[in-house]
Design an enzyme around this catalytic site. Structure first.
Site, PDB file in Angstrom:
ATOM      1  N   HIS A 110      33.807  43.634  40.303  1.00 22.70           N
ATOM      2  CA  HIS A 110      33.881  43.972  38.876  1.00 22.70           C
ATOM      3  C   HIS A 110      32.639  44.757  38.444  1.00 22.70           C
ATOM      4  O   HIS A 110      32.728  45.679  37.636  1.00 22.70           O
ATOM      5  CB  HIS A 110      33.986  42.701  38.034  1.00 22.70           C
ATOM      6  CG  HIS A 110      35.219  41.879  38.289  1.00 22.70           C
ATOM      7  ND1 HIS A 110      35.181  40.643  38.885  1.00 22.70           N
ATOM      8  CD2 HIS A 110      36.529  42.115  38.027  1.00 22.70           C
ATOM      9  CE1 HIS A 110      36.404  40.143  38.962  1.00 22.70           C
ATOM     10  NE2 HIS A 110      37.245  41.019  38.453  1.00 22.70           N
TER      11      HIS A 110
ATOM     12  N   HIS B  28      32.542  39.337  39.573  1.00 18.90           N
ATOM     13  CA  HIS B  28      31.758  39.367  40.815  1.00 18.90           C
ATOM     14  C   HIS B  28      31.347  40.806  41.099  1.00 18.90           C
ATOM     15  O   HIS B  28      31.550  41.697  40.257  1.00 18.90           O
ATOM     16  CB  HIS B  28      32.589  38.780  41.963  1.00 18.90           C
ATOM     17  CG  HIS B  28      33.963  39.363  42.084  1.00 18.90           C
ATOM     18  ND1 HIS B  28      34.189  40.654  42.536  1.00 18.90           N
ATOM     19  CD2 HIS B  28      35.188  38.869  41.765  1.00 18.90           C
ATOM     20  CE1 HIS B  28      35.484  40.898  42.523  1.00 18.90           C
ATOM     21  NE2 HIS B  28      36.118  39.844  42.039  1.00 18.90           N
TER      22      HIS B  28
ATOM     23  N   SER C  63      37.563  36.927  42.948  1.00 17.58           N
ATOM     24  CA  SER C  63      37.337  35.697  42.184  1.00 17.58           C
ATOM     25  C   SER C  63      37.843  34.488  42.964  1.00 17.58           C
ATOM     26  O   SER C  63      37.337  33.377  42.798  1.00 17.58           O
ATOM     27  CB  SER C  63      38.058  35.781  40.837  1.00 17.58           C
ATOM     28  OG  SER C  63      37.649  36.933  40.125  1.00 17.58           O
TER      29      SER C  63
ATOM     30  N   ALA D 278      35.772  35.663  35.785  1.00 16.71           N
ATOM     31  CA  ALA D 278      35.120  35.197  37.019  1.00 16.71           C
ATOM     32  C   ALA D 278      34.557  36.412  37.749  1.00 16.71           C
ATOM     33  O   ALA D 278      34.830  36.661  38.918  1.00 16.71           O
ATOM     34  CB  ALA D 278      36.084  34.393  37.900  1.00 16.71           C
TER      35      ALA D 278
ATOM     36  N   GLN E 277      51.711  36.911  35.011  1.00 17.27           N
ATOM     37  CA  GLN E 277      51.687  37.418  36.378  1.00 17.27           C
ATOM     38  C   GLN E 277      51.512  36.319  37.424  1.00 17.27           C
ATOM     39  O   GLN E 277      51.362  36.603  38.605  1.00 17.27           O
ATOM     40  CB  GLN E 277      50.611  38.495  36.537  1.00 17.27           C
ATOM     41  CG  GLN E 277      49.190  37.990  36.489  1.00 17.27           C
ATOM     42  CD  GLN E 277      48.191  39.124  36.354  1.00 17.27           C
ATOM     43  OE1 GLN E 277      48.183  39.862  35.374  1.00 17.27           O
ATOM     44  NE2 GLN E 277      47.343  39.296  37.363  1.00 17.27           N
TER      45      GLN E 277
HETATM   46  P1  AMP Z   1      40.875  40.839  38.620  1.00 17.63           P
HETATM   47  O1  AMP Z   1      39.862  40.246  37.685  1.00 17.63           O
HETATM   48  O2  AMP Z   1      40.871  40.217  39.975  1.00 17.63           O
HETATM   49  O3  AMP Z   1      42.239  40.976  37.998  1.00 17.63           O
HETATM   50  O4  AMP Z   1      40.389  42.333  38.885  1.00 17.63           O
HETATM   51  C1  AMP Z   1      40.067  43.194  37.814  1.00 17.63           C
HETATM   52  C2  AMP Z   1      39.789  44.562  38.379  1.00 17.63           C
HETATM   53  O5  AMP Z   1      38.743  44.493  39.326  1.00 17.63           O
HETATM   54  C3  AMP Z   1      41.000  45.161  39.113  1.00 17.63           C
HETATM   55  O6  AMP Z   1      41.079  46.547  38.812  1.00 17.63           O
HETATM   56  C4  AMP Z   1      40.642  44.939  40.557  1.00 17.63           C
HETATM   57  O7  AMP Z   1      41.224  45.877  41.429  1.00 17.63           O
HETATM   58  C5  AMP Z   1      39.142  45.098  40.531  1.00 17.63           C
HETATM   59  N1  AMP Z   1      38.541  44.441  41.686  1.00 17.63           N
HETATM   60  C6  AMP Z   1      38.677  43.145  42.064  1.00 17.63           C
HETATM   61  N2  AMP Z   1      37.995  42.913  43.203  1.00 17.63           N
HETATM   62  C7  AMP Z   1      37.430  44.085  43.563  1.00 17.63           C
HETATM   63  C8  AMP Z   1      36.604  44.516  44.653  1.00 17.63           C
HETATM   64  N3  AMP Z   1      36.227  43.674  45.615  1.00 17.63           N
HETATM   65  N4  AMP Z   1      36.226  45.814  44.698  1.00 17.63           N
HETATM   66  C9  AMP Z   1      36.606  46.684  43.722  1.00 17.63           C
HETATM   67  N5  AMP Z   1      37.367  46.345  42.674  1.00 17.63           N
HETATM   68  C10 AMP Z   1      37.778  45.065  42.598  1.00 17.63           C
END
Ligand code: AMP
Length: 308
Positions: free
Chosen positions: A43, A40, A196, A38, A70
């Site tokens: 990412h 954005h 996400s 997902a 998790q």
């Molecule tokens: P997730 O898919 O939410 O598990 O996030 C995957 C990676 O993207 C992790 O290292 C998060 O810290 C990073 N991430 C998620 N949202 C943001 C954001 N708004 N700004 C920077 N990194 C992000």
């Protein structure tokens, strides 16, 4: 940069595609970006940083896996957004070479793992307190992804600051041969950190959620007066938005997530808007002990949530 990335779904496909990345002469670094999909703008930032770190000869590998380990029993595992086609299209635009998108059975071939990573004391506070088992699940899957993809560098967002600190601690404590690179938080124009889970928010929820970054900015603006002033300012803003259910607000050391000393610290917070849980943080630089007027006045502990 519009070449389609190779997509590996099984560990065997990943192993073959990963081996092919080493065929350059000389091969460049492999940079891993672990995600739950997902994808954005946050990412996207990670992907761009990874592309730069990989350099012209290196390769970016993205994992997309909604890790059941998790998620707590009452959390959103089943309804977590899954948008693989759009995710792969974004990866193609950002020059990603390989996407690893395994099933849960492929990642956990023995079923729910019995041997897992213990995140230690920093994994029990704040997010760890509100999401029991969360960081054990995160570190276990990150360790597995590191073993499977063997990157020289792995990229993590500062938005999930406690996760970043714990991954770094795992790398140190378990002697992992990987460099962890942090990437600053991406925000939408209204200040909300991209996530996400933001797609769950109604317009009204989103207006409520905006009190979170507003509170962090208000706290940040008072950093020179010390931790007490930072927390008081952040709490004032949060109190003015009663529809936002606050889990915690705290000032912590960015490495240990224990009490902050003078110098660089993090103002971290988590709250729920209309049933959607949001986390965010902003850096603060605290003055030398006693220099903050408000600190002397309150002398209180760092935050609402105790960190032992
Ligand atoms: P997730 O898919 O939410 O598990 O996030 C995957 C990676 O993207 C992790 O290292 C998060 O810290 C990073 N991430 C998620 N949202 C943001 C954001 N708004 N700004 C920077 N990194 C992000």
């Amino acid at each position: 940069m519009s070449d389609q990335p190779r997509i590996a779904v099984t560990r065997a496909e990943l192993a073959a595609a990963r081996a092919a990345l080493d065929l350059g002469a000389p091969p460049g670094p492999v940079v891993l970006v672990p995600t739950m999909g997902a994808l954005h703008a946050g990412h996207e930032r990670l992907l761009r940083a990874a592309r730069t770190l990989a350099g012209p000869r290196g390769s970016v590998v993205v994992s997309i896996f909604v890790n059941p380990l998790q998620f707590g029993p009452a959390e959103d595992l089943d309804r977590y957004p899954r948008t693989l086609d759009q995710d792969v299209a974004l990866c193609a635009r950002e020059g990603v070479r390989l996407v690893f998108a395994p099933s849960a059975a492929e990642m956990y071939p023995g079923g729910k793992p019995e041997v897992t990573v213990d995140p230690g004391p920093a994994g029990q506070v704040l997010e760890g307190e509100f999401r029991p088992g969360f960081f054990g699940g995160v570190l276990t899957v990150v360790l597995k992804l590191l073993h499977l993809t063997r990157p020289a560098i792995a990229v993590f967002g500062q938005k999930d600051a406690q996760q970043l600190a714990l991954v770094r601690r795992m790398v140190t404590d378990l002697n992992l041969d990987v460099v962890i690179e942090p990437v600053p938080t991406a925000r939408d124009a209204d200040g909300l950190a991209t996530s996400s889970r933001n797609r769950y928010l109604s317009a009204a929820d989103r207006a409520v959620a905006l009190a979170l970054p507003r509170a962090l900015r208000a706290g940040q603006a008072r950093a020179a007066e010390g931790e007490g002033a930072v927390l008081a300012a952040a709490r004032d803003v949060l109190r003015a938005e009663p529809a936002l259910a606050v889990d915690y607000v705290a000032v912590v050391d960015p490495g240990t997530f224990g009490p902050a000393g003078p110098g660089p610290a993090l103002l971290v917070a988590a709250a729920r808007a209309g049933g959607t849980r949001l986390i965010d943080n902003m850096p603060v630089v605290l003055p030398a002990q006693g220099a903050g007027a408000q600190d002397a006045a309150t002398g209180g502990p760092a935050g609402d949530a105790a960190h032992h």
